[in-house]
Design an enzyme around this catalytic site. Structure first.
Site, PDB file in Angstrom:
ATOM      1  N   THR A 180       0.850  -1.205   0.000  1.00  0.00           N
ATOM      2  CA  THR A 180       0.000   0.000   0.000  1.00  0.00           C
ATOM      3  C   THR A 180       0.883   1.252   0.000  1.00  0.00           C
ATOM      4  OG1 THR A 180      -0.192   0.251   2.401  1.00  0.00           O
ATOM      5  CG2 THR A 180      -1.738  -1.270   1.338  1.00  0.00           C
ATOM      6  N   GLY A 181       0.300   2.345  -0.502  1.00  0.00           N
ATOM      7  CA  GLY A 181       1.075   3.591  -0.582  1.00  0.00           C
ATOM      8  C   GLY A 181       2.151   3.486  -1.639  1.00  0.00           C
TER       9      GLY A 181
ATOM     10  N   SER B  36       2.097   4.691  -4.720  1.00  0.00           N
ATOM     11  CA  SER B  36       2.040   5.691  -5.795  1.00  0.00           C
ATOM     12  C   SER B  36       3.088   6.784  -5.657  1.00  0.00           C
ATOM     13  CB  SER B  36       0.646   6.334  -5.825  1.00  0.00           C
ATOM     14  OG  SER B  36       0.406   6.981  -4.589  1.00  0.00           O
TER      15      SER B  36
ATOM     16  N   TYR C 113      -0.422  11.424  14.775  1.00  0.00           N
ATOM     17  CA  TYR C 113       0.307  10.479  13.919  1.00  0.00           C
ATOM     18  C   TYR C 113       0.927   9.358  14.765  1.00  0.00           C
ATOM     19  CZ  TYR C 113       4.167   9.047  10.758  1.00  0.00           C
ATOM     20  OH  TYR C 113       5.062   8.348   9.977  1.00  0.00           O
TER      21      TYR C 113
HETATM   22  N1  LIG Z   1       8.892  10.270   5.243  1.00  0.00           N
HETATM   23  C1  LIG Z   1       9.282  10.109   6.484  1.00  0.00           C
HETATM   24  O1  LIG Z   1      10.088  10.901   7.021  1.00  0.00           O
HETATM   25  C2  LIG Z   1       8.781   8.929   7.284  1.00  0.00           C
HETATM   26  C3  LIG Z   1       9.371   8.707   8.554  1.00  0.00           C
HETATM   27  C4  LIG Z   1       8.931   7.639   9.305  1.00  0.00           C
HETATM   28  C5  LIG Z   1       7.947   6.795   8.816  1.00  0.00           C
HETATM   29  N2  LIG Z   1       7.383   7.045   7.593  1.00  0.00           N
HETATM   30  C6  LIG Z   1       6.338   6.147   7.133  1.00  0.00           C
HETATM   31  O2  LIG Z   1       6.709   5.605   5.884  1.00  0.00           O
HETATM   32  C7  LIG Z   1       5.539   5.320   5.106  1.00  0.00           C
HETATM   33  C8  LIG Z   1       5.643   5.964   3.732  1.00  0.00           C
HETATM   34  O3  LIG Z   1       5.727   7.361   3.929  1.00  0.00           O
HETATM   35  P1  LIG Z   1       6.166   8.373   2.774  1.00  0.00           P
HETATM   36  O4  LIG Z   1       7.032   9.384   3.416  1.00  0.00           O
HETATM   37  O5  LIG Z   1       6.632   7.629   1.587  1.00  0.00           O
HETATM   38  O6  LIG Z   1       4.748   9.061   2.518  1.00  0.00           O
HETATM   39  P2  LIG Z   1       4.149   9.781   1.198  1.00  0.00           P
HETATM   40  O7  LIG Z   1       5.251  10.186   0.293  1.00  0.00           O
HETATM   41  O8  LIG Z   1       3.196  10.809   1.695  1.00  0.00           O
HETATM   42  O9  LIG Z   1       3.338   8.577   0.523  1.00  0.00           O
HETATM   43  C9  LIG Z   1       2.193   8.085   1.168  1.00  0.00           C
HETATM   44  C10 LIG Z   1       1.583   7.019   0.309  1.00  0.00           C
HETATM   45  O10 LIG Z   1       0.374   6.572   0.959  1.00  0.00           O
HETATM   46  C11 LIG Z   1      -0.705   6.664   0.042  1.00  0.00           C
HETATM   47  N3  LIG Z   1      -1.932   6.982   0.771  1.00  0.00           N
HETATM   48  C12 LIG Z   1      -2.144   8.008   1.620  1.00  0.00           C
HETATM   49  N4  LIG Z   1      -3.420   8.014   2.034  1.00  0.00           N
HETATM   50  C13 LIG Z   1      -4.028   6.950   1.454  1.00  0.00           C
HETATM   51  C14 LIG Z   1      -5.336   6.431   1.475  1.00  0.00           C
HETATM   52  N5  LIG Z   1      -6.306   7.005   2.196  1.00  0.00           N
HETATM   53  N6  LIG Z   1      -5.612   5.316   0.762  1.00  0.00           N
HETATM   54  C15 LIG Z   1      -4.646   4.733   0.001  1.00  0.00           C
HETATM   55  N7  LIG Z   1      -3.375   5.171  -0.054  1.00  0.00           N
HETATM   56  C16 LIG Z   1      -3.082   6.277   0.650  1.00  0.00           C
HETATM   57  C17 LIG Z   1      -0.306   7.779  -0.937  1.00  0.00           C
HETATM   58  O11 LIG Z   1      -0.899   7.590  -2.203  1.00  0.00           O
HETATM   59  P3  LIG Z   1      -2.199   8.355  -2.767  1.00  0.00           P
HETATM   60  O12 LIG Z   1      -2.064   9.792  -2.404  1.00  0.00           O
HETATM   61  O13 LIG Z   1      -2.125   8.069  -4.227  1.00  0.00           O
HETATM   62  O14 LIG Z   1      -3.347   7.674  -2.113  1.00  0.00           O
HETATM   63  C18 LIG Z   1       1.198   7.519  -1.065  1.00  0.00           C
HETATM   64  O15 LIG Z   1       1.414   6.498  -2.019  1.00  0.00           O
HETATM   65  C19 LIG Z   1       4.344   5.839   5.929  1.00  0.00           C
HETATM   66  O16 LIG Z   1       3.787   4.768   6.667  1.00  0.00           O
HETATM   67  C20 LIG Z   1       4.991   6.828   6.895  1.00  0.00           C
HETATM   68  O17 LIG Z   1       4.249   6.988   8.074  1.00  0.00           O
HETATM   69  C21 LIG Z   1       7.779   8.085   6.823  1.00  0.00           C
END
Ligand SMILES: NC(=O)c1ccc[n+]([C@@H]2O[C@H](COP(=O)([O-])OP(=O)(O)OC[C@H]3O[C@@H](n4cnc5c(N)ncnc54)[C@H](OP(=O)(O)O)[C@@H]3O)[C@@H](O)[C@H]2O)c1
Length: 269
Positions: free
Chosen positions: A11-12, A14, A156
């Site tokens: 999931t996620g 995109s 969060y």
């Molecule tokens: N970036 C950081 O610093 C960081 C740090 C610690 C942990 N994380 C964790 O790592 C993971 C990935 O984060 P990221 O930074 O890559 O985030 P991101 O760039 O915001 O990507 C989030 C992804 O989740 C999808 N998404 C969000 N809401 C959704 C929904 N309601 N239904 C289906 N898909 C949904 C989005 O796609 P659509 O918009 O197309 O739906 C996108 O593909 C997350 O679990 C985040 O909490 C991130």
């Protein structure tokens, strides 16, 4: 575990870490089911995977909408007789002081809706298949900030802590049936999610390629935890001395925020 020929629901997928993880898992020979809301982005990721010789199907779905999630889970289960790994990576983050959220319970509901209930619902829908097969692995993506809590992310972090707790229960109840779970504790990673906060522009962060490597490791080796040494140490310190660690770390976070704001201001001047 060799990932070649394994079916992985991610999931996620995109954008951000999920997109990069999809590509790395496909390069390892896995067949991907890519889930997210933005269909055109999923199509782009699938095209890029197929251009490298990989295999992927796409499933546009709002995981915060239970009916849409049910529809998506049915489609995935119908298309794939065997599913080996589920990666619950989709999430949203909200950065807001608790004092500014006094009339915003919906912040807490929204993060729970996707980060916890979305991941939970999908896991529960795939679980009967895992049990039938006698094997299945769930990778739950969390954050180092639940190992050492940082200020301003209460909605969060609460949702991620709920997911972690479920993940541990899954291992405790079902590991002997071949169903296991990994919690991945990412530090800050440069993605659209972390880029929403302007002051993080100057913060050193992990890149998405390295973060995706952690997901590949979680899928292939199936450990209970994937974490940085700093996160693991911080978690141990919090477990042993929560009051002391919180007292010592909070001024450091405030100082770091001030420095990042100053650097951003310098950019603007
Ligand atoms: N970036 C950081 O610093 C960081 C740090 C610690 C942990 N994380 C964790 O790592 C993971 C990935 O984060 P990221 O930074 O890559 O985030 P991101 O760039 O915001 O990507 C989030 C992804 O989740 C999808 N998404 C969000 N809401 C959704 C929904 N309601 N239904 C289906 N898909 C949904 C989005 O796609 P659509 O918009 O197309 O739906 C996108 O593909 C997350 O679990 C985040 O909490 C991130």
């Amino acid at each position: 575990m060799d990932l070649y020929g394994k079916t992985i629901v991610l999931t996620g997928a995109s954008g951000g870490i999920g997109e990069e993880a999809a590509k790395q898992l496909a390069r390892a020979g896995a067949q991907l089911c890519l889930v997210a809301r933005r269909e055109e982005e999923l199509q782009r990721v699938r095209r890029e995977i197929e251009a490298e010789g990989g295999r992927a199907s796409i499933h546009a779905c709002d995981l915060a909408d239970p009916a849409d999630l049910e529809r998506c889970a049915d489609a995935i289960l119908a298309q794939h007789p065997r599913i080996d790994v589920l990666v619950n990576n989709a999430a949203r983050s909200i950065r807001r002081p608790i004092r500014e959220a006094l009339d915003r319970v919906h912040d807490y509901e929204r993060t729970m809706q996707i980060n916890y209930f979305g991941a939970l619902r999908l896991t529960l829908r795939l679980l009967p298949r895992f049990l039938e097969q006698g094997s299945g692995h769930v990778v739950n993506i969390s954050t180092m900030s639940s190992q050492v809590p940082i200020p301003l992310f209460s909605a969060y972090l609460a949702s991620k802590s709920a997911l972690e707790s479920f993940s541990r229960s899954l291992n405790a109840e079902l590991a002997h049936k071949g169903v296991t779970s990994t919690i991945v504790y990412f530090p800050m990673v440069r993605t659209p999610m972390s880029s929403k906060t302007a002051i993080y522009k100057h913060m050193p962060m992990m890149d998405t390629a390295k973060a995706a490597g952690w997901i590949v490791e979680a899928a292939a080796k199936r450990p209970a935890r994937v974490s940085s040494p700093m996160g693991t140490l911080g978690g141990l310190a919090m477990a042993a001395l929560p009051g002391v660690v919180t007292r010592l770390s909070q001024p450091l976070f405030r100082q770091m925020d001030k420095q990042l704001k100053r650097k951003l201001q310098d950019d603007r001047d």
